[in-house]
Write a protein that holds these residues in place. Structure first.
Motif, mmCIF file in Angstrom:
data_model
loop_
_atom_site.group_PDB
_atom_site.id
_atom_site.type_symbol
_atom_site.label_atom_id
_atom_site.label_comp_id
_atom_site.label_asym_id
_atom_site.label_seq_id
_atom_site.Cartn_x
_atom_site.Cartn_y
_atom_site.Cartn_z
ATOM 1 N N PRO A 152 0.946 -1.525 -0.083
ATOM 2 C CA PRO A 152 0.428 -0.100 -0.234
ATOM 3 C C PRO A 152 0.482 0.691 -0.096
ATOM 4 C CG PRO A 152 -0.542 -1.473 1.534
ATOM 5 C CD PRO A 152 0.724 -2.289 1.693
ATOM 6 N N LEU A 153 0.211 1.849 -0.981
ATOM 7 C CA LEU A 153 1.069 3.773 -0.715
ATOM 8 C C LEU A 153 0.542 5.458 -0.492
ATOM 9 C CD1 LEU A 153 3.004 3.156 -4.663
ATOM 10 C CD2 LEU A 153 3.914 3.385 -2.106
ATOM 11 N N TYR A 154 0.594 5.520 0.118
ATOM 12 C CA TYR A 154 -0.427 6.596 0.922
ATOM 13 C C TYR A 154 0.961 7.587 0.689
ATOM 14 C CZ TYR A 154 -3.063 9.088 4.229
ATOM 15 O OH TYR A 154 -4.341 10.058 4.531
ATOM 16 N N ALA A 155 0.358 8.847 0.449
ATOM 17 C CA ALA A 155 0.407 9.933 -0.044
ATOM 18 C C ALA A 155 -0.227 11.272 1.008
ATOM 19 C CB ALA A 155 1.070 10.299 -1.283
ATOM 20 N N ASP A 156 0.530 12.220 1.595
ATOM 21 C CA ASP A 156 0.164 13.391 1.863
ATOM 22 C C ASP A 156 0.942 14.506 1.397
ATOM 23 O OD1 ASP A 156 -0.420 15.893 2.843
ATOM 24 O OD2 ASP A 156 0.090 15.711 4.605
ATOM 25 N N PHE A 185 -0.303 6.533 -6.674
ATOM 26 C CA PHE A 185 -0.954 6.183 -5.051
ATOM 27 C C PHE A 185 -1.952 5.696 -4.926
ATOM 28 C CE2 PHE A 185 1.721 10.158 -4.832
ATOM 29 C CZ PHE A 185 3.516 9.704 -4.908
ATOM 30 N N ASP A 186 -2.075 4.559 -3.638
ATOM 31 C CA ASP A 186 -3.186 3.822 -3.619
ATOM 32 C C ASP A 186 -4.108 5.415 -2.523
ATOM 33 O OD1 ASP A 186 -2.808 1.043 -4.363
ATOM 34 O OD2 ASP A 186 -1.686 1.326 -2.751
ATOM 35 N N ALA A 187 -4.240 5.825 -1.673
ATOM 36 C CA ALA A 187 -3.991 6.939 -1.138
ATOM 37 C C ALA A 187 -4.098 8.462 -1.306
ATOM 38 C CB ALA A 187 -4.977 6.079 0.774
ATOM 39 N N VAL A 188 -4.361 9.305 -1.260
ATOM 40 C CA VAL A 188 -4.022 10.660 -1.186
ATOM 41 C C VAL A 188 -4.549 11.612 -0.018
ATOM 42 C CG1 VAL A 188 -3.075 10.138 -3.311
ATOM 43 C CG2 VAL A 188 -5.680 11.436 -3.231
ATOM 44 N N PHE A 278 -4.103 7.967 10.440
ATOM 45 C CA PHE A 278 -5.441 7.474 9.446
ATOM 46 C C PHE A 278 -4.545 6.364 9.124
ATOM 47 C CE2 PHE A 278 -6.950 7.806 5.370
ATOM 48 C CZ PHE A 278 -8.936 7.649 6.268
ATOM 49 N N PHE A 279 -3.689 6.546 8.060
ATOM 50 C CA PHE A 279 -3.292 5.295 7.773
ATOM 51 C C PHE A 279 -2.440 4.007 8.480
ATOM 52 C CE2 PHE A 279 1.353 3.597 4.982
ATOM 53 C CZ PHE A 279 0.267 2.721 4.108
ATOM 54 N N GLU A 290 -14.314 4.928 10.981
ATOM 55 C CA GLU A 290 -13.443 4.411 12.194
ATOM 56 C C GLU A 290 -12.374 4.923 12.060
ATOM 57 O OE1 GLU A 290 -13.062 0.381 14.851
ATOM 58 O OE2 GLU A 290 -13.524 0.344 13.199
ATOM 59 N N SER A 291 -11.397 5.361 11.136
ATOM 60 C CA SER A 291 -9.396 5.436 11.746
ATOM 61 C C SER A 291 -9.839 6.559 11.922
ATOM 62 C CB SER A 291 -9.325 4.480 9.866
ATOM 63 O OG SER A 291 -7.974 5.337 10.155
ATOM 64 N N MET A 292 -10.917 7.707 10.433
ATOM 65 C CA MET A 292 -10.557 9.044 11.007
ATOM 66 C C MET A 292 -11.070 9.337 12.916
ATOM 67 S SD MET A 292 -12.523 10.620 7.614
ATOM 68 C CE MET A 292 -11.846 11.096 5.572
ATOM 69 N N ARG A 293 -11.772 9.043 12.737
ATOM 70 C CA ARG A 293 -12.773 9.126 14.260
ATOM 71 C C ARG A 293 -11.340 8.758 15.071
ATOM 72 N NH1 ARG A 293 -17.357 7.462 12.206
ATOM 73 N NH2 ARG A 293 -17.284 4.968 13.516
ATOM 74 N N ARG A 294 -10.699 7.818 14.562
ATOM 75 C CA ARG A 294 -9.045 7.433 15.642
ATOM 76 C C ARG A 294 -8.020 8.915 15.255
ATOM 77 N NH1 ARG A 294 -4.237 3.127 14.441
ATOM 78 N NH2 ARG A 294 -3.956 3.251 17.062
ATOM 79 N N ALA A 295 -7.966 9.019 14.071
ATOM 80 C CA ALA A 295 -6.923 10.560 13.573
ATOM 81 C C ALA A 295 -7.412 11.359 14.033
ATOM 82 C CB ALA A 295 -6.678 9.921 12.123
#
Length: 317
Positions: A152-156, A185-188, A278-279, A290-295
């Protein structure tokens, strides 16, 4: 089996001028940049994962950077922390209010070329990229990473939207060839102002869906005091690690997750903490909201601490 999360970005030595600092006539200084992401990753990494810094740092502050990393449990410092002869990047941040600031960059840590980056990512299970300087790598190198890396590739994308990568005052701009960048990327992740620079009309949902159409499986938009929003494709997130978030269907829709109650404190680095948290939640198997709430929770905790030095202990405590 231990899994390995790579965290790629640039060390920065920050001089921060909040309104209170300006009134005192003295800035706050600390490690910044990718140091925020690394401290947060050490605190929130999923069980069974270690964090691998994939970072260049000027030899003028290399010893201090290694000392900082030595204080982060679960962070494996090896050959992927590379000292370079150019001076470590330094950033001067001047806040005009709680949420808005100007920044000026000096220093000269060079970008990764794909041929030198490839061996450092070969053994990783996932990779989080935070564009701190905006020239961590070029577009062709990011495309080579996308073709080659299996996890997985995540990029800010934050500093890719700041014009004139390199020394000087950074100004918000439209990211040239933004569709090609998004497809790497898989998620940006980007903030609402950055999303607003992209061509075309519409509010964040329509704009985020245009980014989604370029190829990633998830587009995350941070909204400051309003929380965060997302647009995702069907099937995202996949069963990570080991599978990409390929665009395997029509957009599955958008969503928005409000924050908790406002928290006073220093917002510098909160977005960096938010993104890696989040990642890590996605890697742990949490659903997007759910991951956003944790972040949100971890970024709010960060507000009670200034700088990256000592941040791990604050978040983990």
């Amino acid at each position: 089996m231990t899994r390995r999360l790579g965290v790629l970005g640039t060390f920065v030595w920050d001089r921060i001028w909040t309104l209170e600092d300006a009134a005192r006539g003295e800035p706050f200084t600390s490690w910044g940049g990718i140091a925020y992401s690394l401290a947060a990753a050490a605190a929130v990494r999923p069980e069974g994962w270690e964090v691998v810094p994939v970072v260049k740092v000027g030899r003028d502050l290399e010893a201090e950077a290694r000392e900082f990393l030595a204080g982060l449990p679960g962070v494996a410092v090896g050959a992927s922390l590379v000292g370079v002869p150019e001076p470590t990047n330094r950033v001067e941040l001047r806040y005009t209010d709680r949420d808005h600031r100007g920044e000026r960059l000096t220093g000269g840590v060079p970008a990764w070329r794909w041929e030198e980056l490839e061996p450092h990512v070969a053994g990783l299970d996932a990779l989080y990229i935070n564009f701190i300087s905006g020239f961590e790598m070029g577009l062709a190198d990011a495309e080579a990473l996308r073709r080659t890396f299996g996890g997985p590739l995540y990029a800010d994308l934050h500093s890719l939207f700041l014009g004139c990568p390199g020394a000087g005052t950074r100004e918000l701009r439209t990211l040239p060839e933004w569709e090609r960048w998004a497809a790497c990327f898989d998620a940006v992740q980007m903030n609402e102002r950055e999303l607003g620079t992209l061509p075309g009309a519409g509010a964040w949902p329509e704009r985020a869906e245009r980014v989604l159409a370029a190829g990633p499986g998830l587009v995350v938009v941070t909204l400051g005091a309003e929380g965060a929003a997302y647009a995702r494709r069907s099937g995202f997130p996949p069963a990570w690690p080991g599978a990409r978030g390929e665009a395997d269907g029509a957009p599955a829709g958008t969503g928005r997750v409000p924050p908790g109650a406002p928290v006073p404190g220093d917002p510098t680095g909160a977005g960096d903490v938010w993104g890696v948290t989040f990642f890590c939640g996605l890697l742990q198997g949490l659903e997007v909201e759910e991951s956003m709430r944790r972040a949100h929770e971890v970024a709010a905790r960060k507000m009670g601490h200034r700088g990256a030095s000592g941040l791990y202990a604050h978040l983990a405590g």
